[in-house]
Enzyme design. Structure first.
Site, PDB file in Angstrom:
ATOM      1  N   LYS A 154     -14.911   6.701  -5.014  1.00  0.00           N
ATOM      2  CA  LYS A 154     -13.585   6.555  -4.422  1.00  0.00           C
ATOM      3  C   LYS A 154     -12.527   6.450  -5.501  1.00  0.00           C
ATOM      4  O   LYS A 154     -12.715   5.655  -6.417  1.00  0.00           O
ATOM      5  CB  LYS A 154     -13.584   5.285  -3.560  1.00  0.00           C
ATOM      6  CG  LYS A 154     -12.272   4.998  -2.892  1.00  0.00           C
ATOM      7  CD  LYS A 154     -12.347   3.676  -2.221  1.00  0.00           C
ATOM      8  CE  LYS A 154     -10.959   3.314  -1.742  1.00  0.00           C
ATOM      9  NZ  LYS A 154     -10.886   1.978  -1.247  1.00  0.00           N
ATOM     10  N   TYR A 181      -9.306  10.099   7.010  1.00  0.00           N
ATOM     11  CA  TYR A 181      -8.385   9.858   8.132  1.00  0.00           C
ATOM     12  C   TYR A 181      -8.239  11.112   8.987  1.00  0.00           C
ATOM     13  O   TYR A 181      -7.698  11.057  10.082  1.00  0.00           O
ATOM     14  CB  TYR A 181      -7.033   9.398   7.572  1.00  0.00           C
ATOM     15  CG  TYR A 181      -7.169   8.132   6.737  1.00  0.00           C
ATOM     16  CD1 TYR A 181      -7.304   6.893   7.363  1.00  0.00           C
ATOM     17  CD2 TYR A 181      -7.242   8.185   5.344  1.00  0.00           C
ATOM     18  CE1 TYR A 181      -7.487   5.739   6.618  1.00  0.00           C
ATOM     19  CE2 TYR A 181      -7.419   7.036   4.586  1.00  0.00           C
ATOM     20  CZ  TYR A 181      -7.543   5.821   5.232  1.00  0.00           C
ATOM     21  OH  TYR A 181      -7.732   4.680   4.488  1.00  0.00           O
ATOM     22  N   CYS A 213      -9.186  -8.787  -0.171  1.00  0.00           N
ATOM     23  CA  CYS A 213      -7.763  -8.514  -0.414  1.00  0.00           C
ATOM     24  C   CYS A 213      -6.899  -8.460   0.845  1.00  0.00           C
ATOM     25  O   CYS A 213      -5.723  -8.779   0.802  1.00  0.00           O
ATOM     26  CB  CYS A 213      -7.571  -7.244  -1.250  1.00  0.00           C
ATOM     27  SG  CYS A 213      -8.045  -5.741  -0.394  1.00  0.00           S
ATOM     28  N   LYS A 222     -15.592   2.657  -7.641  1.00  0.00           N
ATOM     29  CA  LYS A 222     -14.245   2.594  -7.083  1.00  0.00           C
ATOM     30  C   LYS A 222     -13.254   2.423  -8.219  1.00  0.00           C
ATOM     31  O   LYS A 222     -13.326   1.457  -8.985  1.00  0.00           O
ATOM     32  CB  LYS A 222     -14.140   1.418  -6.109  1.00  0.00           C
ATOM     33  CG  LYS A 222     -12.752   1.255  -5.516  1.00  0.00           C
ATOM     34  CD  LYS A 222     -12.718   0.179  -4.470  1.00  0.00           C
ATOM     35  CE  LYS A 222     -11.316  -0.022  -3.941  1.00  0.00           C
ATOM     36  NZ  LYS A 222     -11.265  -1.042  -2.893  1.00  0.00           N
TER      37      LYS A 222
HETATM   38  C1  PBG Z   1      -9.818  -2.870  -0.203  1.00  0.00           C
HETATM   39  C2  PBG Z   1      -9.709  -1.405  -0.028  1.00  0.00           C
HETATM   40  C3  PBG Z   1      -8.699  -0.517  -0.469  1.00  0.00           C
HETATM   41  C4  PBG Z   1      -9.008   0.735   0.062  1.00  0.00           C
HETATM   42  C5  PBG Z   1     -10.198   0.592   0.755  1.00  0.00           C
HETATM   43  N1  PBG Z   1     -10.615  -0.719   0.679  1.00  0.00           N
HETATM   44  C6  PBG Z   1      -7.471  -0.779  -1.227  1.00  0.00           C
HETATM   45  C7  PBG Z   1      -7.516  -1.239  -2.618  1.00  0.00           C
HETATM   46  O1  PBG Z   1      -8.559  -1.337  -3.270  1.00  0.00           O
HETATM   47  O2  PBG Z   1      -6.430  -1.560  -3.070  1.00  0.00           O
HETATM   48  C8  PBG Z   1      -8.193   1.984  -0.086  1.00  0.00           C
HETATM   49  C9  PBG Z   1      -8.389   3.013   0.967  1.00  0.00           C
HETATM   50  C10 PBG Z   1      -7.365   4.095   0.995  1.00  0.00           C
HETATM   51  O3  PBG Z   1      -6.479   4.188   0.122  1.00  0.00           O
HETATM   52  O4  PBG Z   1      -7.436   4.913   1.928  1.00  0.00           O
HETATM   53  N2  PBG Z   1     -10.244  -3.312  -1.431  1.00  0.00           N
END
Ligand code: PBG
Length: 330
Positions: free
Chosen positions: A253, A318, A123, A200
């Site tokens: 996540k 973070y 992405c 996720k």
């Molecule tokens: C990429 C990815 C994302 C995050 C980590 N890897 C964004 C998404 O899936 O849109 C989000 C991390 C965060 O919000 O701190 N796929």
């Protein structure tokens, strides 16, 4: 009962010393993985508006930030790439001289001991912002699962070639852990572990990240591949499948709104569990703290402790360098 002291549980909280002695959950610097954003250029340290305190670094300044974090006790970082060119197939994502391989090389050269984990997903590199390549069926456009897998494997290989210690696929395609494992094994990287973003969710909490990485989908959303937030049994099925395919560490996540998922995963599986304290969870505390409505340090430590208490072994956050500092001073 009158005349008898009723105090009972409160004895365990009577002094700071006793409270410390009886503390059930502790945070340690070694629990943290620090996510960082890398872009092209030199000498760049660009503040991310949606994530106060976080920056986009170039491959030279990121070394400085890793050195600072490492001194505070951070032992692992997770890198996200922000390339200067994007296309439909996310080619800049598997370029051996792309933004991530270059950053990995410079970090490992300066700090061989720090564990460098790389995010593997299309992405950030596709012009349409989806996590895989697109297929058109008449009027509908979908993300093509199987055609995405070789590209993710190629990206993982480029990262391993550059010296990444761990690769972390976050795309949510089916079969990607197996495809990446096979490619790494075939190319001599059998010792490189896979940290899979196994459960996720399609979450609103990624908002600030998408702004930071410029990776918001240009049309539609990610609900066709990321998980539906109300589901927990499905998360366990995702984790079981990823383990079968060879995942060494599995991730839940986001973290905060999914503590029950972390807890269920911990109870079910004997595998290291990571939880991602994502951008939205970070930025909402930052924003409230800037207004004086919350005490950042107190709330952040409470959140990180809750994620640990739910059963996570590792926390991607973070706050990693700050939390190391707070733990040391507590
Ligand atoms: C990429 C990815 C994302 C995050 C980590 N890897 C964004 C998404 O899936 O849109 C989000 C991390 C965060 O919000 O701190 N796929």
């Amino acid at each position: 009962m009158s005349g008898y002291p009723l105090i009972r549980m409160r004895r365990r909280r009577a002094t700071p010393g006793i409270r410390r002695l009886l503390q059930e959950t502790r945070l340690h610097a070694a629990d943290f993985i620090y996510p960082l954003f890398v872009r092209d250029g030199r000498g760049v340290r660009e503040p991310i508006d949606s994530m106060p305190g976080q920056y986009r670094y170039s491959s030279d300044t990121i070394v400085k930030e890793c050195e600072r974090a490492h001194k505070l006790g951070v032992s692992a970082v997770l890198l996200f790439g922000i390339p200067s060119s994007k296309d439909a197939l996310g080619k800049s994502g598997y370029d051996p001289n792309g933004v991530i391989p270059r950053a990995v090389r410079s970090i490992k050269k300066a700090l061989p001991d720090i564990v460098v984990i790389t995010d593997v997903c299309l992405c950030e590199y596709t012009d349409h912002g989806h996590c895989g390549v697109l297929e058109k069926r008449g009027a509908t456009v979908r993300v093509d699962n199987d055609r995405t897998l070789p590209l993710l494997a190629k990206m993982s290989l480029a990262h391993a070639d550059a010296g990444a210690d761990v690769v972390a696929p976050s795309d949510m395609m089916d079969g990607r852990v197996g495809a990446i494992r096979a490619e790494l094994d075939r190319r001599g990287y059998a010792r490189v572990p896979i940290l899979s973003y196994a459960a996720k969710y399609a979450s609103g909490f990624y908002g600030p990240f998408r702004d930071a990485a410029g990776s918001a989908p240009k049309f539609g959303d990610r609900a066709g591949y990321q998980m539906n937030p109300p589901n927990v049994r499905e998360a366990l099925a995702e984790i079981a499948l990823d383990m079968e395919e060879g995942a060494d560490i599995v991730m839940v996540k986001p973290a905060l709104a999914y503590l029950d998922v972390i807890h269920a995963a911990r109870a079910r599986f004997d595998v290291p569990i990571a939880a991602y304290n994502v951008s939205g969870e970070y930025s909402m505390v930052k924003a409230a703290a800037q207004k004086g409505w919350l005490d950042e340090r107190r709330v952040a430590m409470e959140i990180l402790t809750a994620i640990r208490r739910a059963g996570a072994d590792l926390i991607l956050t973070y706050w990693a360098p700050d939390a190391c500092e707070w733990i040391r001073r507590s």
